[in-house]
Design a protein around this motif. Structure first.
Motif, PDB file in Angstrom:
ATOM      1  N   TYR A   1       0.827  -1.208   0.000  1.00  0.00           N
ATOM      2  CA  TYR A   1       0.000   0.000   0.000  1.00  0.00           C
ATOM      3  C   TYR A   1       0.865   1.262   0.000  1.00  0.00           C
ATOM      4  CZ  TYR A   1      -2.760   3.794   1.983  1.00  0.00           C
ATOM      5  OH  TYR A   1      -3.346   5.008   2.204  1.00  0.00           O
ATOM      6  N   GLN A   2       1.855   1.317   0.883  1.00  0.00           N
ATOM      7  CA  GLN A   2       2.715   2.494   0.967  1.00  0.00           C
ATOM      8  C   GLN A   2       3.546   2.682  -0.305  1.00  0.00           C
ATOM      9  OE1 GLN A   2       5.046   2.663   4.556  1.00  0.00           O
ATOM     10  NE2 GLN A   2       3.345   1.990   5.864  1.00  0.00           N
TER      11      GLN A   2
ATOM     12  N   ARG B   1      -0.090  -7.702  -3.117  1.00  0.00           N
ATOM     13  CA  ARG B   1      -1.260  -7.755  -2.208  1.00  0.00           C
ATOM     14  C   ARG B   1      -2.046  -9.048  -2.350  1.00  0.00           C
ATOM     15  NH1 ARG B   1      -4.780  -8.714   0.458  1.00  0.00           N
ATOM     16  NH2 ARG B   1      -6.379  -7.404   1.434  1.00  0.00           N
ATOM     17  N   PHE B   2      -2.267  -9.530  -3.581  1.00  0.00           N
ATOM     18  CA  PHE B   2      -3.137 -10.684  -3.795  1.00  0.00           C
ATOM     19  C   PHE B   2      -2.357 -11.944  -4.194  1.00  0.00           C
ATOM     20  CE2 PHE B   2      -5.795  -6.965  -4.618  1.00  0.00           C
ATOM     21  CZ  PHE B   2      -6.827  -7.193  -3.716  1.00  0.00           C
TER      22      PHE B   2
ATOM     23  N   PHE C   1      -8.990   2.232  -5.498  1.00  0.00           N
ATOM     24  CA  PHE C   1      -8.829   0.779  -5.491  1.00  0.00           C
ATOM     25  C   PHE C   1      -7.802   0.358  -4.451  1.00  0.00           C
ATOM     26  CE2 PHE C   1      -6.438  -2.926  -7.001  1.00  0.00           C
ATOM     27  CZ  PHE C   1      -7.445  -3.874  -7.018  1.00  0.00           C
ATOM     28  N   ILE C   2      -6.732   1.100  -4.356  1.00  0.00           N
ATOM     29  CA  ILE C   2      -5.700   0.774  -3.366  1.00  0.00           C
ATOM     30  C   ILE C   2      -6.258   0.924  -1.955  1.00  0.00           C
ATOM     31  CG2 ILE C   2      -3.410   1.400  -2.485  1.00  0.00           C
ATOM     32  CD1 ILE C   2      -3.309   0.159  -5.231  1.00  0.00           C
TER      33      ILE C   2
ATOM     34  N   GLN D   1      -4.550  -3.667   3.337  1.00  0.00           N
ATOM     35  CA  GLN D   1      -4.657  -4.296   4.634  1.00  0.00           C
ATOM     36  C   GLN D   1      -4.568  -3.208   5.695  1.00  0.00           C
ATOM     37  OE1 GLN D   1      -1.440  -7.111   4.399  1.00  0.00           O
ATOM     38  NE2 GLN D   1      -2.788  -8.776   3.720  1.00  0.00           N
ATOM     39  N   LEU D   2      -5.421  -3.291   6.705  1.00  0.00           N
ATOM     40  CA  LEU D   2      -5.552  -2.206   7.667  1.00  0.00           C
ATOM     41  C   LEU D   2      -4.248  -1.917   8.404  1.00  0.00           C
ATOM     42  CD1 LEU D   2      -9.059  -3.100   9.160  1.00  0.00           C
ATOM     43  CD2 LEU D   2      -8.490  -1.405   7.398  1.00  0.00           C
ATOM     44  N   GLU D   3      -3.443  -2.920   8.675  1.00  0.00           N
ATOM     45  CA  GLU D   3      -2.214  -2.693   9.452  1.00  0.00           C
ATOM     46  C   GLU D   3      -1.103  -2.068   8.618  1.00  0.00           C
ATOM     47  OE1 GLU D   3      -2.138  -6.928   7.907  1.00  0.00           O
ATOM     48  OE2 GLU D   3      -3.576  -5.549   8.839  1.00  0.00           O
TER      49      GLU D   3
END
Length: 357
Positions: free
Chosen positions: A197-198, A236-237, A297-298, A303-305
């Motif tokens: 994510y970052q 991610r997936f 979308f991102i 993921q929340l963490e």
């Protein structure tokens, strides 16, 4: 009348040819009288045509019995008459240790296989005069003269003396390095990889600031945008979106997520394919909308963490043993430095002995 002119011309040409080819040989001595042990110089000169070749006499040790040849100098050559004539001078240094009147016979010089002789010379050698009135008077030997101090005699010694210190220090350093033979320890700081994510948000910020589409490069803009999304999806997936087509990625995501979550992403991929393969020219608001769709979308799939995670860098310690090549070089340096120091001390010792003896 014509015969007379022809005869005169032939005589002139013959005389000039004879003059041009004439050879003169002469010997001179700088002193007719010398004391026993003194030296005199005999000068032998040959004047000839420049094209001719001369061979001078060679004396090994004596000129005649009682007259010794000390030195034979190198011949001196001089050109004359616009380099038409040649004057060669050969000098002999002679001496004698017996008092007498010596007859020096003519010297022979060969020019183009023809011998030419000089005039004879004479040399009178006198003995050292003796005080006959005081035959019992003797003089003691002279004392040893003190040599004056000259700095030039000490320059080499001083330079070698100052050279000893750095050579010794370097030798000690090499010896310590070889004796310790400690391994080389290096600490390496490893920066951790950012979460998907970052990393994606960082790339989107860069793409937004560069504004590639405003520079007339929409294909590059959508290429970077889709590459960033593909990389995020892969991390991610956990499937290789970088090697899949746009439709294959959408189908795979539909198996994982609901259709509404990826509807805008599907439009983004379709626009990117049109730009890259059909030379589609999207509008500015369409470019902004696709960037916003990618960011949404991102945000929806992260993921929340991950958002507030700040991974700390780790530090690794790497231990390397000194290579054999390094050890060999150190030993070679020690040998060379030792030889240099020994040679320096020997040089200093011999020079001091010569100066102080």
């Amino acid at each position: 009348m014509n015969r007379t002119i022809i005869l005169i011309t032939w005589l002139l040409l013959s005389s000039s040819r004879l003059f041009a080819q004439s050879v003169t040989v002469e010997a001179k001595i700088d002193s007719l009288q010398i004391l026993i042990g003194e030296q005199a110089k005999i000068q032998l000169q040959v004047a000839m045509d420049a094209k001719q070749r001369a061979v001078f006499p060679v004396f090994t040790d004596t000129l005649v019995r009682g007259v010794e040849v000390v030195e034979t100098a190198k011949p001196d050559t001089q050109y004359l008459n616009d380099r038409q004539r040649l004057l060669i001078t050969q000098e002999y240094t002679v001496t004698s240790f017996d008092s007498a009147l010596y007859y020096l016979p003519p010297m022979t010089v060969t020019v183009d296989d023809k011998a030419y002789q000089t005039k004879a010379l004479a040399l009178k050698v006198y003995s050292i005069p003796v005080d006959t009135l005081n035959p019992d008077q003797f003089f003691s030997q002279k004392g040893v003269m003190k040599v004056p101090f000259v700095w030039a005699d000490w320059y080499g010694l001083l330079a070698c003396a100052f050279l000893i210190f750095p050579l010794t220090a370097l030798l000690i350093y090499f010896v310590i390095r070889v004796r310790d033979n400690k391994p080389i320890i290096r600490k390496v700081k490893i920066e951790p990889k950012l979460p998907p994510y970052q990393m994606a948000m960082k790339e989107f910020e860069r793409i937004k600031n560069e504004k590639i589409w405003q520079k007339g490069r929409p294909k590059d803009y959508y290429t970077e945008l889709t590459e960033t999304i593909r990389t995020y999806i892969k991390e991610r997936f956990a499937f290789n979106a970088l090697e899949m087509t746009s439709s294959e990625i959408i189908d795979k995501l539909m198996e994982i997520r609901d259709k509404e979550a990826i509807a805008d992403l599907k439009n983004l991929f379709q626009t990117a394919d049109l730009v890259k393969f059909a030379k589609h020219d999207p509008q500015m608001n369409e470019n902004d909308a696709n960037l916003i769709s990618a960011i949404e979308f991102i945000n929806e799939t992260k993921q929340l963490e991950e958002e507030n995670t700040k991974p700390q860098p780790t530090e690794m310690t790497i231990i390397e043993k000194r290579s054999l090549r390094t050890k060999v070089l150190l030993i070679a340096g020690i040998v060379l430095l030792s030889a240099a120091l020994v040679g320096t001390f020997i040089y200093i010792g011999t020079q001091l002995y010569d100066l102080l003896a």
